[in-house]
Design a protein around this motif. Structure first.
Motif, PDB file in Angstrom:
ATOM      1  N   ARG A   1      25.876  45.301  50.157  1.00 26.37           N
ATOM      2  CA  ARG A   1      27.172  45.405  49.489  1.00 26.37           C
ATOM      3  C   ARG A   1      27.558  44.029  48.940  1.00 26.37           C
ATOM      4  N   GLU A   2      28.046  43.993  47.706  1.00 29.24           N
ATOM      5  CA  GLU A   2      28.393  42.722  47.099  1.00 29.24           C
ATOM      6  C   GLU A   2      29.822  42.728  46.561  1.00 29.24           C
ATOM      7  N   PHE A   3      30.406  41.555  46.572  1.00 32.43           N
ATOM      8  CA  PHE A   3      31.763  41.349  46.074  1.00 32.43           C
ATOM      9  C   PHE A   3      31.788  41.499  44.563  1.00 32.43           C
ATOM     10  N   VAL A   4      32.821  42.188  44.064  1.00 32.78           N
ATOM     11  CA  VAL A   4      33.032  42.339  42.626  1.00 32.78           C
ATOM     12  C   VAL A   4      34.266  41.540  42.198  1.00 32.78           C
ATOM     13  N   GLY A   5      35.378  41.775  42.887  1.00 30.08           N
ATOM     14  CA  GLY A   5      36.610  41.080  42.524  1.00 30.08           C
ATOM     15  C   GLY A   5      37.697  41.352  43.533  1.00 30.08           C
ATOM     16  N   VAL A   6      38.766  40.580  43.445  1.00 30.92           N
ATOM     17  CA  VAL A   6      39.892  40.729  44.370  1.00 30.92           C
ATOM     18  C   VAL A   6      41.177  40.361  43.639  1.00 30.92           C
ATOM     19  N   ILE A   7      42.261  41.015  44.050  1.00 28.29           N
ATOM     20  CA  ILE A   7      43.582  40.708  43.519  1.00 28.29           C
ATOM     21  C   ILE A   7      44.516  40.473  44.695  1.00 28.29           C
ATOM     22  N   SER A   8      45.379  39.494  44.558  1.00 29.31           N
ATOM     23  CA  SER A   8      46.296  39.161  45.639  1.00 29.31           C
ATOM     24  C   SER A   8      47.358  40.234  45.812  1.00 29.31           C
ATOM     25  N   TRP A   9      48.056  40.183  46.949  1.00 30.57           N
ATOM     26  CA  TRP A   9      49.061  41.195  47.256  1.00 30.57           C
ATOM     27  C   TRP A   9      50.147  41.255  46.179  1.00 30.57           C
ATOM     28  N   SER A  10      50.450  40.119  45.574  1.00 35.71           N
ATOM     29  CA  SER A  10      51.497  40.086  44.545  1.00 35.71           C
ATOM     30  C   SER A  10      50.967  40.445  43.166  1.00 35.71           C
TER      31      SER A  10
ATOM     32  N   ASP B   1      40.210  36.988  41.416  1.00 34.78           N
ATOM     33  CA  ASP B   1      38.946  36.265  41.492  1.00 34.78           C
ATOM     34  C   ASP B   1      37.841  37.272  41.264  1.00 34.78           C
ATOM     35  N   TYR B   2      36.769  36.847  40.600  1.00 40.70           N
ATOM     36  CA  TYR B   2      35.701  37.759  40.240  1.00 40.70           C
ATOM     37  C   TYR B   2      34.334  37.146  40.549  1.00 40.70           C
ATOM     38  N   ALA B   3      33.375  38.005  40.773  1.00 42.39           N
ATOM     39  CA  ALA B   3      31.993  37.564  40.856  1.00 42.39           C
ATOM     40  C   ALA B   3      31.548  37.101  39.472  1.00 42.39           C
TER      41      ALA B   3
END
Length: 125
Positions: free
Chosen positions: A45-54, A59-61
């Protein structure tokens, strides 16, 4: 407790687009960073992206930067992954995951507390 359900996957030709959605249950969704990960057959499994709670930080791979965009609507308890210019190597099961509440962004799958069941994305050449 957060329950996550992904949708929007499917079969698309190379160069096409898909918009994945992840609907969350519970009233604490807005406290969680939301990540997208993917897993292709025979691969980790690999990271694609993340968004903060707000929603203020993402951030993206490197492999998807400039092609994929994460957004969220806290009023609808939903996070989205817009995928453009898809390539055959993007073929995988895509998962959303929640990390929190109110923690620093991370790309590490092991730090995420809740996971959806995944949605298949298949890109044909």
């Amino acid at each position: 407790q957060v329950q996550l359900v992904e949708s929007g996957g499917g079969l698309v030709q190379a160069g096409g687009s898909l918009r994945l959605s992840c609907a969350a249950s519970g009233r604490t969704f807005s406290r969680y960073n939301m990540g997208w990960f993917r897993q292709a057959p025979g691969k980790e499994r690999e990271f694609v992206g993340v968004i903060s709670w707000s929603g203020g930080t993402t951030d993206y791979a490197d492999s998807v930067t400039g092609r994929f965009t994460i957004s969220r609507d806290n009023a609808k308890n939903t996070v989205y992954l817009q995928t453009n210019s898809l390539k055959p190597e993007d073929t995988a099961v895509y998962y959303c995951a929640a990390d929190g509440p109110w923690v620093v962004l991370t790309t590490e799958a092991r730090k995420y507390d809740y996971w959806g069941q995944g949605t298949q994305v298949t890109v044909s050449s």
